[in-house]
Write a protein that holds these residues in place. Structure first.
Motif, PDB file in Angstrom:
ATOM      1  N   ASP A 139      -7.090   5.898  -0.936  1.00  0.00           N
ATOM      2  CA  ASP A 139      -8.011   5.101  -0.541  1.00  0.00           C
ATOM      3  C   ASP A 139      -9.481   5.550  -1.172  1.00  0.00           C
ATOM      4  N   ALA A 190      -1.218   4.467  -0.941  1.00  0.00           N
ATOM      5  CA  ALA A 190      -2.309   4.080  -1.770  1.00  0.00           C
ATOM      6  C   ALA A 190      -3.380   5.445  -1.491  1.00  0.00           C
ATOM      7  N   ARG A 206       0.788  -1.213  -0.101  1.00  0.00           N
ATOM      8  CA  ARG A 206       0.051  -0.047  -0.020  1.00  0.00           C
ATOM      9  C   ARG A 206       0.876   1.196  -0.110  1.00  0.00           C
TER      10      ARG A 206
END
Length: 217
Positions: free
Chosen positions: A128, A126, A95
């Motif tokens: 979200d 990342a 991530r």
């Protein structure tokens, strides 16, 4: 200044993008660590940051000028707390990732505080709210700017984000940060206005067709 060629990708970018973010592993790929050439006779070593780098990360941030900090965070910044430092050196692959360039050919693995010195850091995380998208940022110590360190790190970020399964890299910078804008464009990024904002610029790179000029080898 020439930049070493990109290392062979560990997997095809299109296959990684089709799968989405990779499943969690014990850590970032081994190919992210290794010698990264030299600048002005100083050997460089690249590797992901780790919790043992907390003191080095704090020292690196403390050495940055007010202008460099402002360009990095798009505004004013207070000294980071201990909790924030821990977050900065504890990325969650795939991530997120933080990779540093160290002065000295023996820059990894993490050892006692004070050796070696961090010269530049790049990271992605990342987004979200936008699956498949990773937000990236790069900061280079003032006296090491415009010496090719940003090129090395951005190439690694592109390569690593592909391997992690992300489909797009995005970033934000000020319109007058010409160094960052030129760096991003040289690696194929689009430079777009931020909706509703007169000053920031949005940097965007689709990873399925990204052209990488070079990377650490």
């Amino acid at each position: 200044m020439s930049v070493p060629p990109e290392p062979a990708a560990p997997e095809p970018a299109r296959e990684a993008a089709a799968r989405g973010p990779a499943e969690p592993t014990c850590g970032p790929p081994a190919w992210l660590s290794g010698p990264a050439g030299e600048v002005d006779g100083v050997p460089l070593y690249a590797r992901p940051l780790a919790p043992a780098d907390a003191a080095r990360e704090r020292s690196f941030i403390a050495r940055l000028s007010a202008q460099t900090l402002q360009q990095r965070v798009l505004g004013s910044i207070k000294p980071p707390t201990d909790e924030q430092i821990v977050q900065l050196v504890t990325p969650d692959w795939p991530r997120s990732l933080a990779v540093a360039l160290f002065a000295g050919g023996n820059g990894g693995p993490a050892r006692a505080a004070g050796e070696p010195e961090i010269l530049a850091v790049a990271r992605f995380g990342a987004a979200d709210q936008h699956p498949g998208t990773a937000e990236f940022a790069i900061v280079v110590a003032d006296r090491w700017q415009r010496r090719g360190l940003g090129h090395r790190l951005l190439a690694l970020m592109i390569h690593a984000a592909r391997a992690a399964g992300h489909r797009e890299l995005v970033g934000t910078t000020f319109a007058d940060n010409r160094g960052m804008i030129e760096l991003a464009r040289s690696h194929g990024c689009e430079v777009l206005p931020e909706p509703g904002e007169p000053t920031p610029r949005r940097l965007r790179l689709a990873l399925d067709d990204a052209g990488v000029e070079g990377a650490v080898s």
